[in-house]
Design a protein around this motif. Structure first.
Motif, PDB file in Angstrom:
ATOM      1  N   TYR A 195     -55.577  13.860  43.548  1.00 27.08           N
ATOM      2  CA  TYR A 195     -56.739  13.674  44.414  1.00 27.08           C
ATOM      3  C   TYR A 195     -57.179  12.205  44.477  1.00 27.08           C
ATOM      4  N   TYR A 196     -56.541  11.350  43.677  1.00 27.20           N
ATOM      5  CA  TYR A 196     -56.939   9.943  43.593  1.00 27.20           C
ATOM      6  C   TYR A 196     -58.413   9.854  43.181  1.00 27.20           C
ATOM      7  N   ASP A 197     -59.275   9.572  44.138  1.00 28.78           N
ATOM      8  CA  ASP A 197     -60.683   9.398  43.805  1.00 28.78           C
ATOM      9  C   ASP A 197     -61.545  10.530  44.354  1.00 28.78           C
ATOM     10  N   ARG A 198     -60.920  11.666  44.705  1.00 30.41           N
ATOM     11  CA  ARG A 198     -61.683  12.787  45.257  1.00 30.41           C
ATOM     12  C   ARG A 198     -61.749  13.941  44.258  1.00 30.41           C
ATOM     13  N   ASP A 199     -62.502  14.976  44.617  1.00 31.26           N
ATOM     14  CA  ASP A 199     -62.610  16.176  43.812  1.00 31.26           C
ATOM     15  C   ASP A 199     -62.247  17.391  44.652  1.00 31.26           C
ATOM     16  N   ASP A 200     -62.052  18.519  43.988  1.00 27.26           N
ATOM     17  CA  ASP A 200     -61.723  19.758  44.689  1.00 27.26           C
ATOM     18  C   ASP A 200     -62.873  20.117  45.639  1.00 27.26           C
ATOM     19  N   PRO A 201     -62.646  20.138  46.926  1.00 26.14           N
ATOM     20  CA  PRO A 201     -63.750  20.402  47.867  1.00 26.14           C
ATOM     21  C   PRO A 201     -64.371  21.781  47.680  1.00 26.14           C
TER      22      PRO A 201
END
Length: 488
Positions: free
Chosen positions: A165-171
């Motif tokens: 996800y690099y810099d994201r989180d599970d939506p």
């Protein structure tokens, strides 16, 4: 050359089913180089007789090992170690190296010397375990957590499980945090205001790294969370200890010139005091007037079962001055290490960039499993079960404390999972705790919670999260007896 059955010894029974343990023996033997490609395995009948187990168990284990390419089946000849089985790297053994003195120079005691709470690794073996933060397996919803974990492993969720996800989180998890978790605290936030962390401790570390450091001042509660004191010390922040009272952190006691104030307003750590609404508003007013920001560690809000929870400081914040730290570790199980930060978009952006450099993001499988656990209602059922159990345990412990004449220094009025206790001034609870271990009792000495410059040694904490009501009275009686006998 054949491998004799005597080369196999079953691992301890605590390490999986018989099939799993047989597979473990074979894979470990192959990876260690003891079993080599082309060697013939013992017959299923011979190995079963040697181990004293069913032949079908060995046959099924061999079949699994064939499918994972550790073994190969050659018609009626039997099973052999596969030519393409994984192999351990051929690394020559070397003599142990002497540690260079440069390590000591560079480390220079940066992460040592802070007071720590000694929690033995085998705490479950003690009949009277009053250690804080440990889970009771009998309360956990193993079946539904397993079903959610299996669902998260499905083909539909493969991308969520495996991608970086690099810099994201599970939506999906973020959606449920925004829609179901934060509204319970009166908090409205957008996706750009939430960041997932590896528990509250990790959230506090990220927050301190973003907001503080050399030349800045952070105010913390005294007594307060010992882990936070360590975080600030390691960051080079000047730490200001502010003595609490029966209502938690007093805003008028905060000195001028601080940059960040840390507080456990809803369940003060370790006293469990709950900050009244009037004081929360006064603290927010002081933040605006004096120019500091507030970090609200709301680590245990789900465990309010005596009264409805007070509104979070973050829900009352109209100027964007509060960073909210939440955690699933206390409400689900501590080993999961999953929490979240809620703050202004600019703060979350900086915290996300720091997290990217450090760990990128929490494991995708844990995120998606937790998302399903929330969305299917299992989380709410678990919280309800834990609250009912804690209410009963608290009542039993309170009665035992009263019966044996022990002194409560802080118990809070909203619930939680522990009592903050005070022994006579002459008692050193670190000594008391050490001596009570021999009698099967574990408690937490209180010195680590206090300002090291003003150590207090006669306080201790008794938690009931993993202690059954049947054993609580006897454990409390032993503590009272130990104090009376002068064990501390």
């Amino acid at each position: 050359m054949s491998i004799p059955p005597e080369a196999f010894v079953l691992p301890p029974a605590t390490r999986g089913s018989l099939q799993q343990r047989i597979r473990q023996m074979v894979t470990e033997g192959v990876l260690a180089g003891r079993f080599r490609a082309g060697q013939k395995m013992p017959s299923s009948r011979g190995l079963a007789q040697h181990l004293g187990i069913s032949r079908i168990t060995v046959t099924l284990a061999y079949a699994e090992l064939v499918s994972s390419d550790y073994l190969t089946a050659r018609g009626r000849s039997g099973y052999y170690v596969s030519d393409s089985a994984p192999r351990a790297p051929e690394v020559p053994l070397r003599a142990p190296r002497v540690e260079s003195a440069e390590f000591q120079r560079l480390i220079a005691g940066r992460f040592q010397g802070l007071a720590q709470i000694d929690r033995p690794a085998d705490w479950e073996a003690y009949p009277h375990n009053f250690i804080y933060g440990q889970a009771d397996p009998s309360l956990f919803d193993h079946q539904n957590w397993r079903l959610c974990a299996v669902r998260a492993l499905g083909r539909k969720d493969f991308a969520a499980l495996t991608q970086d996800y690099y810099d994201r989180d599970d939506p999906l998890l973020i959606e449920h945090v925004l829609r179901t978790i934060l509204p319970r605290r009166g908090i409205a936030a957008g996706e750009d205001e939430v960041l997932l962390t590896l528990g509250a401790q990790n959230g506090l570390w990220i927050t301190a790294q973003v907001l503080l450091g050399q030349g800045r001042r952070g105010a913390i509660e005294n007594p307060g969370y010992s882990g936070l004191r360590g975080i600030l010390s390691a960051s080079g922040t000047e730490t200001v200890n502010v003595d609490i009272d029966a209502d938690g952190l007093p805003p008028d006691a905060i000195p001028k010139g601080v940059d960040v104030v840390f507080t456990t307003a809803s369940h003060q750590c370790p006293t469990n005091a709950t900050m009244p609404l009037e004081r929360r508003l006064a603290l927010l007013d002081a933040a605006g007037r004096e120019g500091f920001v507030i970090v609200e560690d709301d680590y245990e809000f789900e465990m309010s079962f005596l009264k409805p929870v007070s509104p979070a400081l973050k829900s009352l914040d109209t100027e964007g001055r509060v960073v909210y730290v939440g955690s699933f570790s206390k409400s689900v199980f501590p080993g999961m290490r999953l929490g979240y930060l809620v703050g202004p978009p600019s703060f979350i952006k900086a915290a996300r960039a720091l997290r990217l450099m450090m760990l990128r993001h929490p494991p995708g499988h844990i995120q998606r499993t937790m998302a399903y656990f929330l969305s299917l209602g299992h989380y709410d059922s678990l919280i309800n079960r834990m609250r009912n159990a804690y209410r009963r345990r608290r009542q039993v412990m309170e009665e035992a404390i009263l019966t044996h004449g022990l002194s409560v220094a802080g118990q809070g009025g909203f619930g939680g999972s522990s009592f903050w206790m005070k022994a006579p001034e002459s008692v050193d609870t670190e000594v008391l705790a050490e001596r009570l271990r021999a009698e099967g009792v574990l408690l937490e000495p209180g010195r680590a919670f206090f300002d090291p410059a003003r150590p207090v040694r006669n306080h201790y904490r008794l938690a009931y999260s993993s202690s059954t009501p049947v054993r609580i009275p006897e454990g409390v009686a032993k503590i009272a007896s130990g104090i009376a006998r002068g064990l501390g």
